[in-house]
Design a protein around this motif. Structure first.
Motif, PDB file in Angstrom:
ATOM      1  N   GLY A 177       0.657  -0.954  -0.431  1.00 31.46           N
ATOM      2  CA  GLY A 177      -0.522   0.750   0.139  1.00 31.46           C
ATOM      3  C   GLY A 177       0.616   0.880   0.046  1.00 31.46           C
ATOM      4  N   ASP A 178       1.755   1.142   0.412  1.00 31.91           N
ATOM      5  CA  ASP A 178       2.924   2.829   0.576  1.00 31.91           C
ATOM      6  C   ASP A 178       4.463   2.231   0.274  1.00 31.91           C
ATOM      7  N   LEU A 179       3.915   1.605  -1.019  1.00 36.78           N
ATOM      8  CA  LEU A 179       5.282   1.423  -2.146  1.00 36.78           C
ATOM      9  C   LEU A 179       5.589   2.092  -2.742  1.00 36.78           C
ATOM     10  N   ALA A 180       6.515   2.649  -3.784  1.00 36.63           N
ATOM     11  CA  ALA A 180       6.559   3.466  -5.001  1.00 36.63           C
ATOM     12  C   ALA A 180       7.171   2.435  -6.212  1.00 36.63           C
ATOM     13  N   PRO A 181       6.367   1.337  -6.555  1.00 36.14           N
ATOM     14  CA  PRO A 181       6.748   0.628  -7.673  1.00 36.14           C
ATOM     15  C   PRO A 181       7.525   1.004  -8.942  1.00 36.14           C
ATOM     16  N   LYS A 182       8.837   1.628  -8.275  1.00 33.48           N
ATOM     17  CA  LYS A 182       9.350   1.420  -9.118  1.00 33.48           C
ATOM     18  C   LYS A 182      10.618   0.629  -9.686  1.00 33.48           C
ATOM     19  N   ALA A 183      10.669  -0.540  -9.161  1.00 37.86           N
ATOM     20  CA  ALA A 183      12.058  -2.055  -9.155  1.00 37.86           C
ATOM     21  C   ALA A 183      10.062  -2.631  -9.399  1.00 37.86           C
ATOM     22  N   PRO A 184      10.781  -4.060  -8.936  1.00 33.72           N
ATOM     23  CA  PRO A 184      10.359  -5.355  -9.136  1.00 33.72           C
ATOM     24  C   PRO A 184       9.936  -5.289  -7.937  1.00 33.72           C
ATOM     25  N   LEU A 185       8.937  -6.037  -7.054  1.00 26.01           N
ATOM     26  CA  LEU A 185       8.129  -6.108  -6.456  1.00 26.01           C
ATOM     27  C   LEU A 185       7.661  -7.493  -5.914  1.00 26.01           C
ATOM     28  N   PRO A 186       9.236  -7.361  -5.216  1.00 29.20           N
ATOM     29  CA  PRO A 186       8.987  -9.273  -5.245  1.00 29.20           C
ATOM     30  C   PRO A 186       7.819  -9.691  -4.263  1.00 29.20           C
ATOM     31  N   GLY A 187       6.718 -11.045  -4.610  1.00 30.10           N
ATOM     32  CA  GLY A 187       5.883 -11.518  -4.402  1.00 30.10           C
ATOM     33  C   GLY A 187       4.688 -10.829  -4.991  1.00 30.10           C
ATOM     34  N   PHE A 188       4.728  -9.875  -5.255  1.00 25.91           N
ATOM     35  CA  PHE A 188       3.793  -9.153  -5.789  1.00 25.91           C
ATOM     36  C   PHE A 188       2.942  -9.602  -6.796  1.00 25.91           C
ATOM     37  N   ASP A 189       3.123 -10.196  -7.810  1.00 22.48           N
ATOM     38  CA  ASP A 189       2.161 -11.650  -8.291  1.00 22.48           C
ATOM     39  C   ASP A 189       0.920 -12.008  -7.119  1.00 22.48           C
ATOM     40  N   ALA A 190       1.497 -13.127  -6.970  1.00 20.88           N
ATOM     41  CA  ALA A 190       1.262 -14.168  -5.868  1.00 20.88           C
ATOM     42  C   ALA A 190       0.755 -13.646  -4.644  1.00 20.88           C
ATOM     43  N   ALA A 191       0.879 -12.367  -4.095  1.00 22.94           N
ATOM     44  CA  ALA A 191       0.345 -12.074  -3.614  1.00 22.94           C
ATOM     45  C   ALA A 191      -1.198 -11.073  -3.957  1.00 22.94           C
ATOM     46  N   LEU A 192      -1.354 -11.178  -4.580  1.00 17.36           N
ATOM     47  CA  LEU A 192      -1.952 -10.166  -5.881  1.00 17.36           C
ATOM     48  C   LEU A 192      -3.382 -11.402  -6.362  1.00 17.36           C
ATOM     49  N   SER A 193      -3.090 -12.589  -6.176  1.00 16.22           N
ATOM     50  CA  SER A 193      -3.376 -13.250  -6.384  1.00 16.22           C
ATOM     51  C   SER A 193      -4.327 -14.429  -5.411  1.00 16.22           C
ATOM     52  N   GLN A 194      -3.105 -14.289  -3.859  1.00 16.71           N
ATOM     53  CA  GLN A 194      -3.588 -14.442  -3.023  1.00 16.71           C
ATOM     54  C   GLN A 194      -4.885 -13.501  -2.375  1.00 16.71           C
ATOM     55  N   LEU A 195      -4.541 -12.520  -3.296  1.00 16.63           N
ATOM     56  CA  LEU A 195      -5.983 -12.091  -2.342  1.00 16.63           C
ATOM     57  C   LEU A 195      -7.060 -11.945  -2.908  1.00 16.63           C
ATOM     58  N   GLY A 196      -6.639 -12.241  -4.245  1.00 14.44           N
ATOM     59  CA  GLY A 196      -8.032 -12.253  -5.522  1.00 14.44           C
ATOM     60  C   GLY A 196      -8.669 -14.026  -4.886  1.00 14.44           C
ATOM     61  N   GLU A 197      -8.438 -14.522  -4.486  1.00 18.87           N
ATOM     62  CA  GLU A 197      -9.017 -15.972  -3.739  1.00 18.87           C
ATOM     63  C   GLU A 197      -9.778 -15.509  -2.420  1.00 18.87           C
ATOM     64  N   ALA A 198      -8.781 -14.616  -1.572  1.00 18.01           N
ATOM     65  CA  ALA A 198      -9.670 -14.552  -0.189  1.00 18.01           C
ATOM     66  C   ALA A 198     -10.630 -13.608  -0.990  1.00 18.01           C
ATOM     67  N   LEU A 199     -10.708 -12.169  -1.349  1.00 14.92           N
ATOM     68  CA  LEU A 199     -12.027 -11.674  -2.188  1.00 14.92           C
ATOM     69  C   LEU A 199     -13.105 -12.777  -2.540  1.00 14.92           C
ATOM     70  N   GLU A 200     -12.789 -13.222  -3.250  1.00 12.97           N
ATOM     71  CA  GLU A 200     -14.006 -13.993  -4.134  1.00 12.97           C
ATOM     72  C   GLU A 200     -14.266 -14.587  -2.519  1.00 12.97           C
ATOM     73  N   LEU A 201     -13.600 -15.453  -2.149  1.00 12.52           N
ATOM     74  CA  LEU A 201     -14.208 -16.382  -0.842  1.00 12.52           C
ATOM     75  C   LEU A 201     -15.179 -15.420   0.376  1.00 12.52           C
ATOM     76  N   ARG A 202     -14.401 -14.147   0.576  1.00 12.78           N
ATOM     77  CA  ARG A 202     -15.374 -13.717   1.909  1.00 12.78           C
ATOM     78  C   ARG A 202     -16.168 -13.395   1.153  1.00 12.78           C
ATOM     79  N   MET A 203     -16.887 -13.096  -0.571  1.00  9.00           N
ATOM     80  CA  MET A 203     -17.681 -12.592  -0.855  1.00  9.00           C
ATOM     81  C   MET A 203     -18.828 -13.601  -1.408  1.00  9.00           C
ATOM     82  N   GLU A 204     -18.569 -15.091  -1.236  1.00 10.49           N
ATOM     83  CA  GLU A 204     -19.331 -16.153  -0.878  1.00 10.49           C
ATOM     84  C   GLU A 204     -19.950 -16.193   0.607  1.00 10.49           C
ATOM     85  N   PHE A 205     -18.455 -15.715   1.563  1.00  9.26           N
ATOM     86  CA  PHE A 205     -19.093 -15.907   3.100  1.00  9.26           C
ATOM     87  C   PHE A 205     -20.241 -14.881   3.042  1.00  9.26           C
ATOM     88  N   GLU A 206     -20.192 -13.355   2.687  1.00 11.44           N
ATOM     89  CA  GLU A 206     -21.360 -12.162   2.529  1.00 11.44           C
ATOM     90  C   GLU A 206     -22.284 -12.998   2.567  1.00 11.44           C
TER      91      GLU A 206
END
Length: 164
Positions: free
Chosen positions: A114-143
């Motif tokens: 949330g507070d990074l300036a993405p001027k260089a590669p963001l280690p783990g960004f793609d994996a974290a974004l994918s994990q977040l997408g899965e969590a959001l999908e589950l969250r919506m199911e539970f909601e």
């Protein structure tokens, strides 16, 4: 995720002002998630990092959405449900625990990017974004399961489908 959100909006829009605001926040979050992830209909070059403002805006929406769920929607609706059967209280408690797990994933993502300036590669960004997408999908199911439960106990009145 988008079709789940559309179904929830059709079902519960107009039932309660708090729900309407929350569903609108959900929609904004999903649009930004799809843009950030480069998912259709928002194509992107996966080799280009999101801008600082894109990440900050997304993380702001993410935190606002999960906060609104916990501190406005769930608390307000469940507080009016003091006379629910024990089994329903157990179900809502279980759903709250599951939703809380997805909140942790969202907050971890925000803390990491949330507070990074993405001027260089963001280690783990793609994996974290994918994990977040899965969590959001589950969250919506539970909601949505929570909303359906409240609707069944007439604590949430959804508009009836228009007669044709």
């Amino acid at each position: 995720m988008l079709s789940r959100h559309e179904q929830a909006t059709e079902r519960w829009s107009g039932a309660h002002q708090v729900i309407d605001n929350w569903l609108q926040a959900r929609q904004l979050l999903l649009i930004d998630y799809f843009k950030l992830a480069g998912l259709p209909p928002y194509e992107s070059d996966h080799n280009v990092l999101p801008s600082t403002s894109e990440l900050r805006d997304f993380c702001g929406l993410l935190v606002d959405y999960v906060s609104a769920g916990h501190f406005e929607v769930y608390d307000r609706l469940i507080s009016s449900a003091s006379e629910l059967p024990k089994a329903t209280h157990e179900l809502t408690s279980r759903l709250f625990r599951l939703i809380a797990e997805t909140t942790e994933v969202a907050l971890d993502f925000n803390d990491s990017f949330g507070d990074l300036a993405p001027k260089a590669p963001l280690p783990g960004f793609d994996a974290a974004l994918s994990q977040l997408g899965e969590a959001l999908e589950l969250r919506m199911e539970f909601e949505d399961e929570l909303m359906q439960t409240l609707e069944q106990h007439q604590l949430l009145t959804a508009p009836s489908p228009a007669a044709e």
